[in-house]
Design an enzyme around this catalytic site. Structure first.
Site, short mmCIF file in Angstrom:
data_model
loop_
_atom_site.label_atom_id
_atom_site.label_comp_id
_atom_site.label_asym_id
_atom_site.label_seq_id
_atom_site.Cartn_x
_atom_site.Cartn_y
_atom_site.Cartn_z
N TYR A 290 -9.54 -5.77 7.01
CA TYR A 290 -10.72 -5.16 6.41
C TYR A 290 -11.50 -6.14 5.54
O TYR A 290 -12.71 -6.00 5.38
CB TYR A 290 -10.37 -3.87 5.67
CG TYR A 290 -10.29 -2.73 6.65
CD1 TYR A 290 -11.45 -2.08 7.05
CD2 TYR A 290 -9.10 -2.38 7.26
CE1 TYR A 290 -11.42 -1.08 8.01
CE2 TYR A 290 -9.06 -1.37 8.22
CZ TYR A 290 -10.22 -0.72 8.58
OH TYR A 290 -10.19 0.26 9.53
N HIS A 443 -6.35 2.28 3.70
CA HIS A 443 -5.82 1.61 4.88
C HIS A 443 -4.41 1.04 4.66
O HIS A 443 -3.90 0.30 5.49
CB HIS A 443 -6.77 0.50 5.34
CG HIS A 443 -8.06 1.05 5.88
ND1 HIS A 443 -8.09 1.78 7.05
CD2 HIS A 443 -9.33 1.00 5.43
CE1 HIS A 443 -9.35 2.16 7.29
NE2 HIS A 443 -10.12 1.71 6.31
#
Lengths: 763, 763
Positions: A290, A443
């Protein structure tokens, strides 16, 4: 990231309560923020990413800077073909993968590139193409309703979600800057009034649930608003980008669909988005996958700010964390440049991604011209077509490139670097990635004190990564698959301890996000013995896990090996499962096992996805498993009790859609145990080539592995090799500072040392 | 290949009956063949592989031929290090992988290389090193008993089997040739009398079960005897090499452990070993993996014969089959140079193997200087250090290299090319390997009309290859694993039809080796539509399989696709299983299926190794399966009946030692059926990159697939793409000659054409 209907409701209420406006139609007059912007300065264009001086310099060097020239040529061919095929600005209709989505996505990329070509090649056809297309967008946008697809928590207008609208504006701002002077004042006013300003408003003041957060989505929104603000010289938009929408706060207790808080701390804006997720070392809390995704808006907006608003000193913000983060990200890649798949990470994502071209070039140009970055740029084989790309191209041309030397590194996690971290130990071709970080936002995985082991860019013991086929529409629309939650995030999917078949923090984000592991020590001063040690006391209340991992280079071994000590202390008896997700085919074991017809290991917490392919019992004090993977032999030697169960597992149960890979695992199951220590060594040894068909050094060099001392204060492991040389590794479990002095008697021998650990010959 | 005790007994009896001597101690006087050889000519040395003129030429070019110079430098460094570490000639004791085995193996390689260095560098230290080591061998060998390990059907003296002894002599002959003139006459006599001659005798007259056959083992034996004969200028040894041992015949009904006949036809000697296994096209009956293994002795002895006995015209033998075989072998490799794993073949073996360096260089030098071979030599990045290697190095240096352009090719099988064959259809990046050959000797699989499909060097639909970890001692001593017989050889392990869960020819070598498939037609004249069609009438008595496979390039499809028509005709009802061993992860199917806990598919014939992971039923006239493998999307579209079962299988049942890979399969099961046609298309389409995360063209371009006509005479398939264009492919099932004229009415439309097939628009 999507919001459930319930959360959207909570959010809407929150917005109604905390702000004076809501998701109104964009033509409605709202707060003063939308009034005519103050023109605070004037500037020549381009000045955002390309600069007027940069364009001069580039033109002067053209034809003489191979990597730049080649990139330019490829872009020119691409854009010329696009221009030839004509402009298409369809009425928005589709989700990702559909025609209108893909077309608008393509358009913004093409516009940005065409702008660069106009500046560098000084060919009006590119400017005209941009103007024509922007005018079509202007014509359409001014009456455009919300995108017809309703799945997003924050619908865009060109795209189904504001995130993609923001992508569009980040790119198109650059194109607009490039043709700013080509346009007449009237044309600019038309575009700004009917397209850019309402566009920026829609993704910000009209979509605070998207914009007003600390989240990678918001970073895109901030950058979009800020970049168009920089081009339009609109201080209000710039401020909105840097600091968020004035006076808007979201419900701090609302959650998104991933279980993350919508905006727990009420922070917003680009600076907050730098402040929160990056640790002072530049580690991004969601992990490298990410970080890579967020990198582009962070850096491209920062570059624009640097050029237009140098007084913001954006590259010095938070002690230069943006540039540090690039170095951290590059260090979070393996020998092939693939990012370690920590948390939700798709394997194969690497520094060849275009966001990393941006990152490497900007880091070189605005940082300290690290010649190691040039070697990565050489591998990427393309540069940004701007001032920073020119600097890189010149650096390469002038022979300044040196290898990017990845070393062992300890990266703290948390805004202040106080929430654990990630350590990477490297020696020769061996890389250990050890995770003792915080939750990693929505996440994150429940994988406290987990690790993965790599050799020459290949996985030896894997981290599964995410369960998703990103952008492959047939697999759940390309979104996260349910197996991401039922398998990939669970503790048992990782090379760490699972207690009583439940995941860390019960697999609950609420709980997990309150805690982080603690570094015990990190010691790389002796490059032959590098050690990291960390503790986790909250994953299972009443149980402490303390893992010490060392990469040791020993002349009696062909390659550096991994020593892994997982010391578990609990206030009650538990079942401990301790897996090794080895990559390759079983070559040999030293224990007996049965191979029943596969049964399923458990019912939940990831166990429902594992078949049991073999069940064995240790037949000696240390059990061994050798495998062949990627042309190398590997051997796990692990201290076992006679009461341990040794399980061969295979992933794939309860996976009707074939969403999971059928990967192998090996697991030690230790039942009815309070305190215990798992001590293991993983060696890489020898190799096999199907071309020469010779198997070199296919056997382990270890004869015996023993825990010879294990108290609250110290754990000592004796490693005896096949030639009967024994090494003793002693780690201090409590006071492990570099100055700490230790005295200890083991089997009648006296050991005295200072520091965290001792590795010595056993005489 | 080993002999069972029972077969050894039969063999010994045979030898006693048919010959005047048996496996006596080698010092005992035997037939006249062992008397002092006639010196028929004299020659300067070296003359075997290196030649005196060649050495002059090489020395003249040194320093000026990069690939040769680099190879030489690497060899020199290797051998200098060996010389520095001293000579070791241990008393033989170990099996493969053990110390004495590896040492003697290393010695013969070092000796050969040292000989070359002596000649090229003219440095006496290499000659002395060879002499010293050979004298140690001489001293040991003259009193050496049989090797103490008893597992081989033909025990060697230095090694546990005569095969390795033969390897030794093939290499050492070359070393001896290189220092022939350096040695005194007395030294030569000593070596020849006490070492080389008895050595050659042991592997031939004393081991006829090894030597006197048509088999790759014998080829090594023949070459060994012949090469030392050439150096010693011993016509009797040369004759023994070329024609076998005079007067020795083996029991023609005896079998070896692989089930192959020991010597069915009574043929022996090097020429017979060329005659039998090679088809006139150069296809080697055991397949490319074993051809590669046999290549070195074939070619190195041939090179020696060419140099010393040019009158034999060895490279012209059987219409130049040896050089043709190199071309055939190179064509049996994929885009990466990996050999297709037909029959027993270990995946990953490739033209980078040293035997192929020999093959490529010799083929270039003694063939027609094909510039395509130079590009392979460039990839190999080394050359033979002899006349042929010099020719290749000069060719490369002079810029003559061109790509080795692999085209579609049909290779006949059988000594006279009348026993079926192997066809490879190539178009763009797609390669189809279709096997309709004879049994393939003892290494053959029961895989009539099977195929594998490849793209850019990656497997799309795999041939499993062998079940063996060659030379990895921990896995069954590196020998064939029992799963090779229970899985890898079985029909169900291949992409072909299995009837009633039994393998072709009942999986019996006796039966299978009597038959071969028949080519129906092979037509590649239109590069857009290449077709091969073959029939198999004996695998299942009463059933005929007729498979027609076409690679079709159509402008409505992104890439060439495979059309597969398997027409089955039987005199009774059967169960047909028709598998597809696809490589990758399931993306999408168009039928419904259940995912029960895995059960095992069957009890024997390979079925015992397959789990059933999913059971489905067709929900439309054609069933589809899409998968993602190696970054490409693939879709199988296959015509199905509503009564078909569609099974997802997974390999790995009854595999307690983890000897098998856990590979996926998809299978159509059609029960209670007499005649039927399986019609399928396999498309490669689009791609996916985890770096860009874009999924391009991820859907099939096919809307419908139908069998619109199917009689004894013709089968017609209609292929309708997503834009509703329909193509019709009609194949003639009987008279398919290029001149044949056909008239046919399908659905009221008249078709007239001449030739094997028709591909036309369906209007």
């Amino acid at each position: 990231m999507k919001l459930s209907a319930n959360n959207i409701l909570r959010f809407i209420i929150a917005v109604l309560v905390f702000t004076i406006f809501s998701c109104k139609k964009e033509n409605a007059p709202v707060s003063g923020q939308k009034t005519e912007a103050k023109k605070v300065m004037s500037a020549e264009h381009p000045n955002l990413i390309l600069t007027a001086q940069g364009v001069k310099d580039i033109r002067a060097q053209l034809g003489n800077i191979p990597i730049f020239d080649n990139t330019l040529k490829a872009v020119q061919e691409e854009i010329d073909a696009e221009i030839a095929s004509g402009i298409e600005v369809p009425i928005p209709k589709d989700y990702s993968g559909g025609y209108t989505h893909d077309r608008h996505k393509r358009n913004f990329i093409v516009l940005q590139k065409a702008g660069v070509l106009y500046q560098i090649l000084d060919d009006e056809k590119y400017a005209k193409y941009i103007k024509d297309m922007l005018m079509q967008y202007e014509k359409m946008y001014k009456t455009l309703p919300l995108h017809p697809k309703t799945r997003s928590y924050a619908r865009g207008k060109l795209f189904w979600q504001c995130l993609n609208d923001s992508n569009w504006l980040v790119y198109v701002s650059q194109a607009y800057d490039c043709i700013y002077n080509y346009l007449s004042k009237e044309e600019r006013t038309k575009l700004e009034t009917n397209l850019f300003r309402p566009f920026a408003d829609h993704i910000s003041v009209d979509s605070p649930q998207f914009y007003q957060r600390v989240h990678n989505h918001s970073t895109w929104g901030n950058a979009a608003v800020g970049m168009i603000g920089l081009v339009m010289n609109d201080q209000e938009l710039i401020d909105r980008a840097l600091y968020g929408i004035k006076g808007v706060n979201l419900d701090k207790t609302a959650k998104d669909d991933d279980g993350g808080f919508l905006n727990k701390d009420g922070k917003a804006g680009f600076l907050a988005n730098i402040e929160e997720p990056f640790s002072p070392d530049g580690y991004y809390n969601e992990g490298p996958y990410y970080q890579r995704y967020a990198m582009y808006p962070f850096l491209i907006f920062a570059e624009g700010l640097h050029n237009v608003k140098p007084d913001v000193k954006i590259f010095e913000y938070k002690k230069g964390v943006l540039l540090k983060s690039i170095n951290a990200l590059l260090n979070l890649s393996d020998a092939d440049g693939d990012f370690f798949p920590l948390n939700d990470g798709q394997k194969g994502m690497s520094f060849y991604n275009s966001a990393l071209v941006t990152a490497v070039d900007i880091s070189y140009h605005y940082g300290n011209q690290d010649p190691g970055l040039l070697s990565i740029a050489e591998k990427q084989n393309r540069v940004l077509l701007d001032d920073s790309g020119l600097a890189v191209a010149l650096g390469i041309k002038n022979g300044k490139a040196k290898p990017f030397d990845k070393k062992s590194i300890n990266l703290t996690d948390g805004p202040e670097g106080k929430q654990g971290g990630v350590a990477i130990l490297r020696k020769d071709d061996i890389e250990l990635v050890f995770k003792y970080a915080a939750q990693g936002s929505s996440h994150g995985h429940y994988d406290k004190l987990s690790y993965s082991l790599h050799e020459k860019g290949n996985e030896v013991l894997q981290d599964y990564g995410l369960a998703r086929f990103v952008n492959i529409e047939q697999k759940g629309g390309g979104n996260y698959l349910k197996e991401n939650k039922t398998w990939a995030k669970q503790s048992i999917a990782h090379n760490t301890l699972t207690q009583n078949e439940t995941s860390h923090f019960q697999g609950k984000y609420d709980i997990g996000s309150q805690y982080h592991s603690e570094l015990h020590y990190f010691d790389k001063k002796d490059s032959e013995v590098q050690v990291v040690s960390a503790k986790e006391a909250n994953a299972y209340p009443g149980t402490e896990m303390h893992r010490t991992m060392a990469i040791i280079k020993d002349k009696n071994f062909e390659k550096p090996f991994l020593l892994d000590i997982m010391k578990v202390t609990s206030d009650k008896e538990n079942q401990y499962d301790f897996p090794f997700y080895f990559m390759g085919q079983v070559i040999k074991v030293n224990f007996e096992y049965k191979s029943p017809v596969p049964s399923i290991l458990g019912k939940e917490n990831g166990y429902q996805h594992l078949y049991v392919e073999g069940i064995g019992k240790p037949t000696s004090e240390s059990s061994t498993l050798s495998w062949l993977g990627n042309g190398n032999f590997y051997t796990l030697t692990t201290v076992t009790d006679t009461s341990d169960e040794l399980l061969f597992t295979r992933l794939g149960a309860n996976d009707p859609e074939f969403n999971l890979r059928r990967d192998a695992g090996f697991m030690i199951r230790r039942k009815n145990t309070k305190n215990t220590t798992f001590a293991s060594i993983i060696e890489s040894h020898g190799n096999y080539s199907p071309v020469t068909e010779s198997a070199l050094n296919s056997n382990s060099s270890i004869k015996a592995l023993k825990v010879v001392y294990d108290t609250d204060e110290y754990t000592a492991i004796a490693i005896t090799n096949v030639n009967d040389h024994t090494k003793l590794f002693i780690t201090a479990n409590k006071n492990a500072s570099t100055e700490a002095k230790h005295t200890l008697i083991i089997n009648g021998r006296n050991f005295e040392w200072s520091g965290s650990y001792l590795l010595t010959e056993n005489k």
